[in-house]
Design a protein around this motif. Structure first.
Motif, PDB file in Angstrom:
ATOM      1  N   PHE A   1       0.840  -1.211   0.000  1.00 19.50           N
ATOM      2  CA  PHE A   1       0.000   0.000   0.000  1.00 19.50           C
ATOM      3  C   PHE A   1       0.869   1.252   0.000  1.00 19.50           C
ATOM      4  N   MET A   2       1.906   1.252   0.816  1.00 21.69           N
ATOM      5  CA  MET A   2       2.801   2.409   0.872  1.00 21.69           C
ATOM      6  C   MET A   2       3.515   2.616  -0.471  1.00 21.69           C
ATOM      7  N   GLN A   3       3.910   1.509  -1.103  1.00 21.63           N
ATOM      8  CA  GLN A   3       4.553   1.620  -2.421  1.00 21.63           C
ATOM      9  C   GLN A   3       3.578   2.160  -3.467  1.00 21.63           C
ATOM     10  N   LEU A   4       2.311   1.744  -3.365  1.00 18.38           N
ATOM     11  CA  LEU A   4       1.279   2.253  -4.280  1.00 18.38           C
ATOM     12  C   LEU A   4       1.093   3.757  -4.099  1.00 18.38           C
ATOM     13  N   LEU A   5       0.991   4.202  -2.849  1.00 17.00           N
ATOM     14  CA  LEU A   5       0.813   5.639  -2.575  1.00 17.00           C
ATOM     15  C   LEU A   5       1.985   6.455  -3.118  1.00 17.00           C
ATOM     16  N   ALA A   6       3.207   5.934  -2.908  1.00 13.55           N
ATOM     17  CA  ALA A   6       4.392   6.643  -3.402  1.00 13.55           C
ATOM     18  C   ALA A   6       4.371   6.731  -4.928  1.00 13.55           C
ATOM     19  N   GLN A   7       3.975   5.627  -5.582  1.00 14.41           N
ATOM     20  CA  GLN A   7       3.908   5.617  -7.048  1.00 14.41           C
ATOM     21  C   GLN A   7       2.863   6.611  -7.553  1.00 14.41           C
ATOM     22  N   ALA A   8       1.723   6.662  -6.853  1.00 16.66           N
ATOM     23  CA  ALA A   8       0.663   7.608  -7.237  1.00 16.66           C
ATOM     24  C   ALA A   8       1.170   9.048  -7.167  1.00 16.66           C
ATOM     25  N   LEU A   9       1.881   9.374  -6.091  1.00 14.03           N
ATOM     26  CA  LEU A   9       2.421  10.742  -5.945  1.00 14.03           C
ATOM     27  C   LEU A   9       3.461  11.046  -7.025  1.00 14.03           C
ATOM     28  N   LYS A  10       4.222  10.018  -7.392  1.00 14.97           N
ATOM     29  CA  LYS A  10       5.289  10.217  -8.376  1.00 14.97           C
ATOM     30  C   LYS A  10       4.715  10.401  -9.783  1.00 14.97           C
ATOM     31  N   ARG A  11       3.737   9.521 -10.152  1.00 17.76           N
ATOM     32  CA  ARG A  11       3.235   9.520 -11.525  1.00 17.76           C
ATOM     33  C   ARG A  11       2.027  10.429 -11.738  1.00 17.76           C
ATOM     34  N   LYS A  12       1.149  10.515 -10.724  1.00 13.66           N
ATOM     35  CA  LYS A  12      -0.080  11.297 -10.898  1.00 13.66           C
ATOM     36  C   LYS A  12      -0.526  11.883  -9.558  1.00 13.66           C
ATOM     37  N   PRO A  13       0.143  12.968  -9.116  1.00 11.41           N
ATOM     38  CA  PRO A  13      -0.229  13.580  -7.821  1.00 11.41           C
ATOM     39  C   PRO A  13      -1.689  14.014  -7.774  1.00 11.41           C
TER      40      PRO A  13
END
Length: 966
Positions: free
Chosen positions: A796-808
């Motif tokens: 879940f934490m990796q998903l959140l980080a990816q979301a912020l990186k690719r599509k804030p």
């Protein structure tokens, strides 16, 4: 321990500490020792051991240890007493008042004298204790420690006989350097003590020489002398000072009782790093080593593996450690060449490793070193040495290939599985050496191997052994696996020779396969030769004994030569399908085979791909349909996971858009990008309903869910944008899956979709809906207690980080509870699982830089950022593993860089309470840390260093040995 006003001696009586279970110290310890040694109950033993370990480090250990050394105690109990003394002296030296040093020293000498004729294990522990005391007192409090030891033990008025005193002294002198090597002395003290010991050598070496050369010295004394010498040379004693003792050790090699100790002493003396400075001494050693050749040959002849092994160790130690220094002595080139030839004899020692000999493996590193040293010379000198040593290295290749040969089938059949595995590793080492030697010998080496193989296969005079053929092919394979042989003029001839090999043996067949695999890149550049070897590979696929070699070779050919394989595709698919249906191969080889077919099909026309896919996977789809109807049980689960694995491995490499070729440049792309739907997508859409049906019955099973997700995850990674038609239905399926039973694999697949498709407007709505759904479900999981699901929290934490990186923009949605997400991530920082903590730190390092651009993020950081800082400081203060400190430093750096005014206020407030984040910190230390952090907004590395220093202070480890490698 508290500082003691006086040091209790052997007469001291009782413990005064009420925590110990009995009033009599030695009685309590005796009871615990008896429990440790003789109680059959393992729990009682463990309790006793734990209690005794505490007792050893307690202040009371000074009292009971002397009593345990009394003559009426058994050796096990005396040993514990001696060990307790050593622990107290080595770890708690500061507890001992300076006026007690002499008293303690005298008592230890008395005990050592007493045990000189007693238990040897107790004597050794007492010697180690006295050695530790000497190291702590040297050089100021005991300037001539070693000389004093020698003098005291040579005194005639001792009640112990001369030999007993001599052996006790030698034991003490042996453990002294060993104790120094493992001591916890601070670095500055270590330098002083080392220098002091180097001077003290003058009191040791003359004594050792005298005892070793004295004809009347008994064997046990001479053996102890050699061990003592071996111990002292590791203190980097100048080699020239060791000359006499080294020569005496060489002479002692003739005595079988002293052989092992002599070898150890000579090898240690030669191998010390400083020895290369003493070239004249090294040159004197060469004749001594060469003088052992008769003894070596005799040992080999008699099958005396221990002696041949020991002599080889000496020759290799001299050659390997000092080849550069000895090569530099050009006028002595012949004597060094003689040493090299002696090592060659050791490399080629008769017999099969590891059954008949274990010596040859010791020599392999020497050949690397010698080659490196020759090639490091300037051109003129290198040319001279190349002339001398190229023939030697060609001889080495012959020797290594002979050593790599398998024994006869009958003999090999008697080998144990462990011996076969050791032989396999040995052949890998030989392979690495051959690959390295290619740098010196170049293309001539391949020509040499080819000529030998050609003569062997075409000679009609005598029948050749399969072992000889296999070894030559193994040599080719070793080089071709790592060296670019595309321009070699012998490879076409080799490819032509391979079909002529009469394969009657599994080992030979394996090597033929691996050799073809190693030449797959060459085949891609010379496609006309594919037909010479492909039938061999396809034939081998049907043999389960050749499973690994045949499947891996086919995979390499399909990957490297795929654009030249369409004419053979139907045959390859048919043979592969046949072996898959017959279940000839194990699961992992089946997966490789599917990857091979994926590469193969990628180069066909879309219609051909779909036709082949239909025939290839239809049987599996039918089987899966049948399994989907059955009631879940362990056997049908295995079958489902296997089929899903086959599909995901096929889709991993089936890439009609040729994404993997793009890095090679458009001019190397051999096929146009096809138009129309991607075949993988067509198949996935056809089986989508079936996969959903399987899932509906197996949602509770993490392994099946993981296998389903793997199909889509691997397809997404391979197809990239071509996967787009599947995005809406996959998002819907993932949402339903995760809502029913949350699994980490579903989150990992969601992360892939976010990474590839979230930035595309057409796909943003389904991606956003899925993101919000899995976030909501996971937040509910946090409310129920997330500790049982660290894998889900991690993903879940990796998903959140990816979301912020690719599509804030995903964090702008009103339905996303950013505050709850933030608080859950703070909670995740406190998990004991390191990967989960790392992932949480990664989330915050992506979140904090977006304080300004994403309004909900800025708001939650302003409101709850102090909570994050407190959690980070708690972790640094000791709640988290030291290995994670860099991750927490990244959060501090991000806070400082993007929220400076808030951090400067929060950090002062957070560090204000006494005892936070550690009771070991002074207000000044906390203030210094906060100022250092706030000053550093550019250099992340500096912040990491500050955090490391601060966490050591918090844990009470700053300046201790525990931090040496940190």
């Amino acid at each position: 321990s508290e500082r003691e006003s006086r040091l209790p001696g052997p007469s001291s009586g009782l413990w005064q500490d009420p925590e110990w279970p009995t009033p009599a110290q030695s009685c309590a310890v005796l009871q615990a020792l008896h429990q440790l040694y003789y109680d059959p109950n393992i729990e009682n033993k463990n309790l006793a051991q734990k209690w005794l370990m505490q007792a050893q480090v307690s202040p009371q250990a000074w009292h009971f240890s002397w009593q345990l050394l009394q003559p009426d105690k058994v050796p096990e109990i005396q040993y514990f007493g001696a060990s307790a003394l050593h622990i107290k002296i080595s770890r708690y030296w500061s507890d001992i008042p300076t006026d007690q040093y002499e008293s303690l020293k005298a008592q230890l000498f008395t005990q050592i004298t007493h045990f000189a004729s007693g238990s040897k294990i107790v004597l050794t522990r007492l010697c180690v204790a006295l050695a530790s005391l000497a190291l702590s007192m040297m050089p100021d409090a005991w300037p001539c420690a070693v000389a004093d030891m020698v003098r005291l033990f040579q005194a005639e008025d001792s009640p112990v006989d001369g030999q007993g005193r001599c052996l006790a002294l030698l034991e003490l002198l042996t453990v002294l350097p060993e104790e120094f090597q493992t001591s916890r002395l601070p670095q500055y003290r270590k330098g002083l003590v080392r220098a002091s010991l180097a001077v003290e050598c003058g009191a040791v070496f003359p004594l050792l020489e005298q005892l070793l050369q004295q004809p009347s010295s008994p064997s046990c004394v001479r053996q102890k002398v050699l061990k003592c010498f071996s111990s002292w040379v590791q203190l980097e004693v100048p080699l020239q000072d060791c000359e006499a003792l080294i020569q005496a050790a060489f002479a002692a090699l003739q005595d079988s009782e002293l052989f092992d100790s002599s070898v150890e002493a000579i090898v240690n003396a030669i191998s010390q790093p400083d020895a290369q400075r003493y070239v004249n001494t090294l040159l004197k050693l060469i004749p001594l080593v060469l003088g052992l050749q008769d003894q070596l040959r005799q040992a080999v002849q008699n099958g005396d593996m221990e002696t041949s092994h020991g002599i080889c160790r000496i020759a290799v130690a001299l050659g390997e450690n000092h080849s550069r220094a000895l090569l530099d002595q050009v006028e002595h080139w012949q004597s060094f060449l003689a040493l090299v030839n002696m090592i060659m004899f050791c490399t080629g020692i008769p017999g099969h490793y590891p059954v008949n000999e274990t010596t040859s493996s010791l020599t392999l590193t020497f050949w690397y070193t010698l080659q490196d040293d020759i090639l490091s010379f300037e051109a003129e000198k290198q040319a001279v040495y190349q002339q001398v040593y190229r023939p030697v290295y060609f001889q080495l290749v012959d020797v290594l290939l002979h050593k790599a040969q398998f024994p006869s089938d009958e003999e090999y059949g008697f080998w144990s599985s462990d011996e076969k595995e050791q032989f396999r590793i040995y052949r890998v080492d030989i392979s690495d050496t051959l690959m390295y030697v290619y740098e010196m010998l170049g293309a001539e080496l391949l020509s040499n191997l080819y000529d030998k193989l050609g003569r062997l296969l075409t000679s009609s005079e005598e029948p050749y052994s399969w072992q000889h053929t296999e070894a030559l092919l193994y040599g080719f394979q070793s080089i071709a696996e790592t060296i670019d042989v595309n321009y070699s003029d012998v490879v076409p001839g080799l490819i032509g020779l391979i079909p002529r090999i009469s394969i009657s043996n599994v080992q030979l067949a394996d090597t033929v396969m691996f050799t073809i695999g190693a030449l797959s890149e060459w085949l891609a550049d010379h496609p006309v030769m594919i037909n010479s070897v492909l039938p061999l590979v396809l034939h081998a696929l049907g043999n389960p004994e050749l499973s690994v070699s045949s499947v891996s070779t086919l995979k390499k050919i399909c990957r490297e030569c795929k654009y030249d394989l369409p004419p053979y595709a139907a045959n390859i698919v048919a043979v592969s399908q046949d072996v898959l249906m017959k279940q000839i191969h194990k699961t992992s080889q089946c997966m490789w085979l599917m990857q091979a077919l994926g590469f193969l099909l990628s180069a066909l026309q879309v219609e051909e791909i779909l036709k082949n896919l239909h025939s290839l996977i239809s049987p599996y789809i039918q089987q899966l349909e049948k399994l989907a109807e059955e009631i879940p049980n362990p056997s049908n689960k295995l079958a489902i996971v296997h089929i899903l694995g086959l599909l995901s491995n096929l889709f991993t490499t089936l890439d009609v858009s040729h994404h993997e070729d793009e890095h090679e440049g458009p001019e190397l792309r051999k096929l146009p990008v096809p138009q129309g739907p991607n075949p993988v997508v067509v198949v996935l859409q056809q089986v989508f309903q079936l996969i959903q049906k399987v899932l509906s019955k197996w949602l509770n099973d993490a392994q099946v869910v993981e296998a389903v997700c793997a199909i889509f995850e691997k397809s997404v990674k391979t197809l990239l944008d071509d996967f787009a038609p599947m995005v809406p239905q996959l998002c819907e399926m993932l949402g339903r899956m995760y809502s029913t039973i949350p699994q980490a694999s579903a989150l990992d697949l969601t992360r892939q979709l976010v990474h590839i498709f979230a930035h595309e407007p057409a796909h943003f709505p389904p991606i956003e809906a899925l993101f919000l759904l899995v976030t909501s479900v996971t937040l509910t999981l946090f409310q129920q207690g997330p500790r049982d699901h660290p894998d889900i929290v991690d993903s879940f934490m990796q998903l959140l980080a990816q979301a912020l990186k690719r599509k804030p923009d995903l964090f702008l949605c009103e339905r996303l509870d950013v505050k709850a997400v933030f608080q859950c991530a703070v909670l995740a920082l406190k998990f004991p699982e390191a990967p989960t903590v790392k992932a949480s730190c990664g989330f915050f390092t992506e979140l904090l830089p977006r304080c300004g651009e994403v309004e909900p993020v800025g708001k939650v950081v302003q409101e709850d950022g102090r909570m994050l800082l407190v959690a980070v400081l708690e972790a640094i203060g000791g709640q988290a593993s030291r290995s994670l400190m860099d991750c927490f430093a990244d959060i501090l750096f991000a806070l400082n860089k993007h929220c400076f005014s808030l951090l400067s206020m929060w950090i002062k407030e957070a560090l204000q309470p006494p005892g936070f984040p550690s009771a070991r910190l002074s207000p000044e230390q906390k203030d210094t840390f906060s100022q250092q952090i706030l000053r550093e907004r550019v250099n992340k590395r500096r912040v990491k260093e500050m955090v490391k220093e601060f966490t050591l202070l918090c844990r009470g480890l700053h300046g201790t040995d525990y931090t040496a490698d940190y």
